[in-house]
Design a protein around this motif. Structure first.
Motif, PDB file in Angstrom:
ATOM      1  N   LEU A 150       7.938   1.977  -1.978  1.00  0.00           N
ATOM      2  CA  LEU A 150       8.206   1.453  -0.637  1.00  0.00           C
ATOM      3  C   LEU A 150       7.277   0.323  -0.239  1.00  0.00           C
ATOM      4  O   LEU A 150       7.398  -0.219   0.862  1.00  0.00           O
ATOM      5  N   ALA A 151       6.336  -0.057  -1.130  1.00  0.00           N
ATOM      6  CA  ALA A 151       5.358  -1.079  -0.735  1.00  0.00           C
ATOM      7  C   ALA A 151       4.845  -1.821  -1.959  1.00  0.00           C
ATOM      8  O   ALA A 151       4.701  -1.243  -3.039  1.00  0.00           O
ATOM      9  N   ALA A 152       4.536  -3.108  -1.781  1.00  0.00           N
ATOM     10  CA  ALA A 152       3.879  -3.916  -2.813  1.00  0.00           C
ATOM     11  C   ALA A 152       2.384  -3.636  -2.728  1.00  0.00           C
ATOM     12  O   ALA A 152       1.605  -4.465  -2.262  1.00  0.00           O
ATOM     13  N   TRP A 153       2.005  -2.456  -3.213  1.00  0.00           N
ATOM     14  CA  TRP A 153       0.651  -1.944  -3.014  1.00  0.00           C
ATOM     15  C   TRP A 153      -0.308  -2.516  -4.069  1.00  0.00           C
ATOM     16  O   TRP A 153       0.048  -2.644  -5.235  1.00  0.00           O
ATOM     17  N   PRO A 154      -1.554  -2.842  -3.690  1.00  0.00           N
ATOM     18  CA  PRO A 154      -2.531  -3.329  -4.678  1.00  0.00           C
ATOM     19  C   PRO A 154      -2.772  -2.294  -5.781  1.00  0.00           C
ATOM     20  O   PRO A 154      -3.044  -1.122  -5.492  1.00  0.00           O
ATOM     21  N   THR A 155      -2.665  -2.721  -7.042  1.00  0.00           N
ATOM     22  CA  THR A 155      -2.796  -1.795  -8.170  1.00  0.00           C
ATOM     23  C   THR A 155      -3.925  -2.166  -9.124  1.00  0.00           C
ATOM     24  O   THR A 155      -4.296  -1.347  -9.965  1.00  0.00           O
ATOM     25  N   ALA A 156      -4.482  -3.360  -9.032  1.00  0.00           N
ATOM     26  CA  ALA A 156      -5.618  -3.740  -9.875  1.00  0.00           C
ATOM     27  C   ALA A 156      -6.321  -4.931  -9.233  1.00  0.00           C
ATOM     28  O   ALA A 156      -5.677  -5.842  -8.703  1.00  0.00           O
ATOM     29  N   ILE A 157      -7.647  -4.920  -9.292  1.00  0.00           N
ATOM     30  CA  ILE A 157      -8.459  -6.026  -8.776  1.00  0.00           C
ATOM     31  C   ILE A 157      -8.613  -7.085  -9.861  1.00  0.00           C
ATOM     32  O   ILE A 157      -8.776  -6.767 -11.039  1.00  0.00           O
ATOM     33  N   VAL A 158      -8.553  -8.341  -9.460  1.00  0.00           N
ATOM     34  CA  VAL A 158      -8.696  -9.457 -10.400  1.00  0.00           C
ATOM     35  C   VAL A 158      -9.995 -10.194 -10.103  1.00  0.00           C
ATOM     36  O   VAL A 158     -10.251 -10.588  -8.956  1.00  0.00           O
ATOM     37  N   ARG A 159     -10.819 -10.342 -11.140  1.00  0.00           N
ATOM     38  CA  ARG A 159     -12.090 -11.054 -11.011  1.00  0.00           C
ATOM     39  C   ARG A 159     -12.080 -12.331 -11.857  1.00  0.00           C
ATOM     40  O   ARG A 159     -11.448 -12.378 -12.912  1.00  0.00           O
ATOM     41  N   LYS A 160     -12.818 -13.308 -11.362  1.00  0.00           N
ATOM     42  CA  LYS A 160     -13.060 -14.526 -12.122  1.00  0.00           C
ATOM     43  C   LYS A 160     -14.562 -14.753 -12.150  1.00  0.00           C
ATOM     44  O   LYS A 160     -15.179 -14.945 -11.097  1.00  0.00           O
ATOM     45  N   PHE A 207      -5.764  -9.673  -6.379  1.00  0.00           N
ATOM     46  CA  PHE A 207      -5.334  -8.390  -6.930  1.00  0.00           C
ATOM     47  C   PHE A 207      -3.906  -8.505  -7.458  1.00  0.00           C
ATOM     48  O   PHE A 207      -3.164  -9.440  -7.116  1.00  0.00           O
ATOM     49  N   LEU A 208      -3.537  -7.546  -8.294  1.00  0.00           N
ATOM     50  CA  LEU A 208      -2.161  -7.419  -8.791  1.00  0.00           C
ATOM     51  C   LEU A 208      -1.412  -6.405  -7.941  1.00  0.00           C
ATOM     52  O   LEU A 208      -1.989  -5.435  -7.445  1.00  0.00           O
ATOM     53  N   MET A 209      -0.108  -6.628  -7.801  1.00  0.00           N
ATOM     54  CA  MET A 209       0.756  -5.707  -7.064  1.00  0.00           C
ATOM     55  C   MET A 209       2.141  -5.762  -7.693  1.00  0.00           C
ATOM     56  O   MET A 209       2.477  -6.702  -8.432  1.00  0.00           O
ATOM     57  N   PRO A 210       2.988  -4.746  -7.436  1.00  0.00           N
ATOM     58  CA  PRO A 210       4.328  -4.773  -8.011  1.00  0.00           C
ATOM     59  C   PRO A 210       5.147  -5.951  -7.482  1.00  0.00           C
ATOM     60  O   PRO A 210       4.998  -6.364  -6.329  1.00  0.00           O
ATOM     61  N   ARG A 211       6.002  -6.466  -8.338  1.00  0.00           N
ATOM     62  CA  ARG A 211       6.939  -7.498  -7.896  1.00  0.00           C
ATOM     63  C   ARG A 211       7.988  -6.857  -6.993  1.00  0.00           C
ATOM     64  O   ARG A 211       8.404  -5.719  -7.210  1.00  0.00           O
ATOM     65  N   VAL A 212       8.398  -7.564  -5.941  1.00  0.00           N
ATOM     66  CA  VAL A 212       9.388  -7.034  -5.012  1.00  0.00           C
ATOM     67  C   VAL A 212      10.697  -6.761  -5.761  1.00  0.00           C
ATOM     68  O   VAL A 212      11.206  -7.650  -6.461  1.00  0.00           O
ATOM     69  N   PRO A 213      11.253  -5.546  -5.654  1.00  0.00           N
ATOM     70  CA  PRO A 213      12.527  -5.250  -6.331  1.00  0.00           C
ATOM     71  C   PRO A 213      13.649  -6.192  -5.878  1.00  0.00           C
ATOM     72  O   PRO A 213      13.680  -6.649  -4.724  1.00  0.00           O
TER      73      PRO A 213
END
Length: 538
Positions: free
Chosen positions: A75-85, A92-98
């Motif tokens: 039900l949400a494009a929830w943050p699933t991983a932090i991205v560092r440089k 951060f990464l999140m699911p692509r909208v269906p």
């Protein structure tokens, strides 16, 4: 990258990416090698303001939600991983909208497939017809019902949407559930936010200066506002009567209660669900009508593009009587210097005698002394800086005996409570920055005040005094750890702090609160604090 996501990834590991969108806080990229995910990169001006600790907790929630994890990611494009440089958190990464939350729509520039933002539905029947959107009352009820159920799940997980608006909510014409949340990093988890809270224009609570943002009560208000505008076909109305021709009496009553200025009187979205279920059961779908070609220009105030966001609202602290710019530490040092001076005077005046009366001073010190008299200075004093009868460097006033003893033990608890407490800075924060150093000084002063039952606050409202009292009651505190600092729209810092209690008189476990600082001379004071909540100890 493919396979399960780790909690943190390097920007270089994402591979090729394509820009697919941008907003006020950053830019969104599609990953060429793994289309399941998209990457949101914060704009440079926001990187230093990101509360990294809170963003970590967002990511962990998706992994630790148990049976609710799949529902949350559905039900949400929830943050699933932090991205560092290079070690710095950039996004951060999140699911692509269906795909079912995209819609083919007729726009003045021609037909296009866009994110199905709910803002498209808050318009008249003629507008919807011209855009090629078929939406009937049954679909509206199902969208509202599914949104209420999603909010119920989020609240159960400790999440408040906060900026609940038609820009951050998507709809589906094809399948249920019909709702999907985006911009989830703007939500609030257990009272903490990744960035400062904001509100979309025309979707603000009645009194943002008095009401805390991003709470279950503000979500309840905006859910009622969504119901009214969805069934009224109007993006700006706040009058439930505008939806009367489409909503039944019970739902209208719920909508009116949800818009109550008193947060305590608003029904939770969960309370809507039985009434919505009954209304859906009584409302049949409407057959699809042929769609006429567009005949009018899109109204300017209903632009399909998402506005560059938002009106930031910061509660105005109520200023009390002026106080010195020196913090609690300065007051403590000054008190100790005064004690030393008074002790010297005591030793120089240890010859008091005679019949006396006992006197108790406001400081708690007691001595025996006759009523004092203050004789005038002699006309010819060899040293104008010393009263007559004084030895060099030690002033003496005849007839004014001072105490010969002084109970330092009465001051030791106050001294110990401040000197033996400490402020530390959590990992990932720049300890050498001027902002962090100023936060350490201010938090140290506030910690000292908590430990002596006298926390300093600029905002002296009943709510703030009650919150400070709650936190004081959990102490005394051995250490306060700063786990996040960000800059509010006012330009002042907001500091997330975890307080670790110590001693037999303290309550078990750590407590977290967000301190909003306000400028005071060359430094800061604590203007207000969020409601203390239990937290894991650093």
């Amino acid at each position: 990258m493919t396979g399960p996501l780790p909690p943190e990834v390097s920007l270089s590991a994402l591979g090729p990416r394509t820009r697919i969108g941008a907003g006020g806080q950053g830019t969104v990229y599609a990953l060429t090698e793994d289309p399941r995910w998209v990457y949101k990169e914060y704009a440079t001006r926001f990187v230093d303001d990101v509360d990294v600790t809170t963003l970590h907790r967002f990511v962990r929630l998706a992994a630790d939600a148990g049976p609710d994890a799949d529902a949350l990611l559905g039900l949400a494009a929830w943050p699933t991983a932090i991205v560092r440089k290079e070690g710095v958190v950039r996004g951060f990464l999140m699911p692509r909208v269906p795909d079912r939350f995209r819609v083919r729509i007729q726009l003045p520039r021609g037909a296009d497939t866009v994110l199905a933002q709910v803002q498209y539905l808050l318009n008249s029947d003629d507008y919807l017809r011209d855009r090629g959107l078929h939406i009937d009352n049954r679909m509206r009820l199902e969208l509202l019902r599914d949104t209420g159920e999603a909010l119920t799940l989020l609240h159960r997980l400790g999440v408040c949407v906060g900026d609940l608006s038609p820009n951050n909510l998507l709809f589906s014409l094809d399948a249920r559930p019909r709702c999907y949340f985006i911009d989830c990093d703007a939500m609030r988890l257990d009272g903490d936010s990744v960035l400062a809270q904001a509100e979309t224009p025309e979707w603000h609570v009645p009194d943002a200066d008095a009401e805390e943002l991003a709470t279950p009560a503000t979500d309840a208000f905006k859910f009622g506002l969504l119901a009214v505008r969805l069934f009224a076909g109007d993006q700006q109305t706040r009058d439930p009567d505008g939806a009367r021709r489409r909503l039944d009496r019970q739902l209208l009553t719920l909508a009116g209660r949800s818009l109550d200025p008193d947060p305590q009187r608003r029904p939770a979205p969960e309370q809507w669900l039985p009434t919505l279920d009954r209304s859906i059961h009584r409302t049949p779908p409407t057959p699809v009508e042929p769609v006429a070609p567009p005949t009018e220009q899109e109204p300017p105030h209903r632009n399909a593009a998402r506005p560059d966001p938002v009106r930031r609202i910061i509660p105005k602290p109520r200023v009390v009587s002026p106080q010195p710019a020196g913090r609690g530490w300065g007051l403590l040092v000054g008190a100790m210097v005064a004690i030393a001076v008074l002790a010297g005077l005591i030793s120089a005046n240890s010859d008091s005698s005679g019949t006396t009366s006992r006197t108790t001073l406001p400081t708690g010190f007691r001595w025996t002394a006759p009523p004092p008299s203050y004789p005038g200075l002699p006309m010819r004093n060899p040293d104008p800086l010393l009263p007559a009868g004084s030895s060099a460097g030690v002033p003496r006033y005849p007839g004014l005996p001072l105490p010969t003893r002084f109970d330092l033990e009465k001051l030791l608890p106050l001294t110990r409570a401040c000197i033996l407490s400490d402020v530390t800075v959590g990992p990932g924060l720049n300890r050498s920055s001027a902002r962090t150093k100023a936060a350490v000084v201010t938090v140290g002063s506030f910690l000292c005040g908590l430990n002596i039952d006298a926390p300093r606050l600029v905002d002296r409202s009943k709510t703030q005094i009650a919150r400070a009292g709650t936190l004081t009651g959990k102490g005394p505190f051995r250490v306060a750890t700063i786990i996040g600092i960000r800059t509010a729209a006012s330009g002042n810092p907001q500091v997330n702090v975890v307080f670790a209690p110590s001693g037999a008189g303290s309550s078990a476990g750590c407590w977290r609160s967000r301190l909003s600082l306000v400028k005071d001379g060359d430094g800061y004071d604590v203007g207000s604090l969020s409601a203390p909540v239990r937290a894991s100890c650093p």
